[in-house]
Design a protein around this motif. Structure first.
Motif, short mmCIF file in Angstrom:
data_model
loop_
_atom_site.label_atom_id
_atom_site.label_comp_id
_atom_site.label_asym_id
_atom_site.label_seq_id
_atom_site.Cartn_x
_atom_site.Cartn_y
_atom_site.Cartn_z
N ALA A 32 27.95 52.23 51.19
CA ALA A 32 27.83 52.69 49.81
C ALA A 32 28.60 51.77 48.86
CB ALA A 32 28.35 54.12 49.69
N CYS A 33 29.77 51.32 49.28
CA CYS A 33 30.57 50.40 48.48
C CYS A 33 29.77 49.12 48.21
CB CYS A 33 31.87 50.08 49.20
SG CYS A 33 32.91 48.87 48.36
N ALA A 34 29.12 48.58 49.23
CA ALA A 34 28.33 47.36 49.07
C ALA A 34 27.17 47.57 48.10
CB ALA A 34 27.80 46.92 50.43
N GLU A 35 26.50 48.72 48.20
CA GLU A 35 25.39 49.01 47.30
C GLU A 35 25.85 49.12 45.85
OE1 GLU A 35 23.61 52.53 48.77
OE2 GLU A 35 22.94 51.64 50.66
N VAL A 36 26.95 49.81 45.64
CA VAL A 36 27.47 50.00 44.28
C VAL A 36 27.92 48.66 43.69
CG1 VAL A 36 29.25 51.13 42.89
CG2 VAL A 36 28.08 52.42 44.69
N LEU A 37 28.51 47.82 44.51
CA LEU A 37 28.92 46.49 44.03
C LEU A 37 27.74 45.72 43.46
CD1 LEU A 37 31.42 45.34 46.78
CD2 LEU A 37 31.91 45.45 44.33
N ASP A 38 26.60 45.77 44.15
CA ASP A 38 25.42 45.06 43.67
C ASP A 38 24.94 45.62 42.33
OD1 ASP A 38 25.13 43.08 45.54
OD2 ASP A 38 23.73 44.19 46.81
N GLU A 39 25.21 46.88 42.09
CA GLU A 39 24.73 47.52 40.86
C GLU A 39 25.68 47.34 39.68
OE1 GLU A 39 24.01 51.57 41.90
OE2 GLU A 39 22.49 51.06 43.40
N VAL A 40 27.00 47.41 39.93
CA VAL A 40 27.93 47.43 38.80
C VAL A 40 29.02 46.36 38.88
CG1 VAL A 40 27.54 49.90 38.51
CG2 VAL A 40 29.51 49.14 39.84
N GLY A 41 29.17 45.67 40.01
CA GLY A 41 30.22 44.68 40.14
C GLY A 41 31.57 45.30 40.51
N TYR A 42 32.54 44.44 40.82
CA TYR A 42 33.84 44.92 41.30
C TYR A 42 34.62 45.66 40.22
CZ TYR A 42 38.54 45.03 43.23
OH TYR A 42 39.77 45.45 43.68
N GLU A 43 34.58 45.16 39.00
CA GLU A 43 35.40 45.75 37.93
C GLU A 43 35.03 47.21 37.67
OE1 GLU A 43 38.05 44.54 36.53
OE2 GLU A 43 37.89 42.71 37.70
N GLU A 44 33.75 47.54 37.78
CA GLU A 44 33.28 48.89 37.51
C GLU A 44 33.21 49.75 38.76
OE1 GLU A 44 32.88 49.96 34.44
OE2 GLU A 44 33.49 47.95 33.78
#
Length: 211
Positions: A35-47
């Motif tokens: 899930a962390c990897a998927e969210v990173l692709d969507e919003v980036g590390y800062e978000e």
């Protein structure tokens, strides 16, 4: 005999608040990292936030905090998993040839990275290290990659994994990393001409020691 772990190798191991023991717990941890990897692709590390990751993984926020103290620890664990997958894929790509042709090994090392950059969720944001190191702490990611590759390849290349070889691998990894970052900034799937130039440059550098 297994190689003695280096200090960098020790640093590569993420610190979890709780190590999974049962299969169900390990599966939950894997789901959180996915899930962390998927969210990173969507919003980036800062978000990135632990709450959003928990929602994506379908677990209570407490399940995330059971393993990780904050989002940086979560990202560090994902980077560690990426490194383990990378080393395993490089090893598989090298096959059983012994001694190893170092030029072919270089192609495998770079091609596996490019493949993961294109296909692995979150990898373009966090490959082997968090993009913003903690204050006052140097980013160890390329040191970790260089040490792991040195441990994997040295014997099969007929080399001793001494300080000179480790330094050489580190310089090669740093140079390749900078150029491959450029390749993916220029073209989302990786500029093929820059990738080819990267291989040519690193080959020329390594030849002085490995030929």
């Amino acid at each position: 005999m297994d190689p003695v772990p280096t200090s960098s190798d020790q640093q590569s191991r993420p610190t979890l608040r709780c190590m999974p023991v049962q299969q169900r717990s390990a599966e939950r941890l894997a789901r959180i990292l996915d899930a962390c990897a998927e969210v990173l692709d969507e919003v980036g590390y800062e978000e990135l936030t632990t709450r959003v990751v928990a929602l994506r993984a379908g677990v209570p926020i407490g399940s995330v905090y059971r393993f990780f103290s904050n989002k940086r620890a979560l990202a560090d664990a994902l980077a560690h998993r990426n490194l383990e997958v990378y080393i395993a894929r490089v090893n598989e790509g090298l096959g059983a040839a012994d001694p190893l042709d170092w030029r072919r090994a270089l192609d495998v090392v770079i091609d596996v990275y490019i493949g993961m950059r294109r296909d692995v969720a979150g990898f373009s944001h966090i490959d082997f290290g968090v993009p913003v190191p903690a204050a006052g702490i140097p980013d160890p990611a390329n040191h970790l990659v260089a040490d792991r590759l040195c441990d994997l390849l040295a014997g099969r290349l007929g080399q001793e994994p001494d300080a000179e070889l480790r330094r050489t691998f580190l310089v090669a990894v740093e140079a390749a990393d900078a150029l491959l970052q450029l390749a993916f900034r220029t073209e989302p799937s990786g500029d093929r001409a820059i990738i080819a130039e990267t291989k040519e440059l690193v080959r020329a550098y390594l030849a002085r020691l490995l030929d």
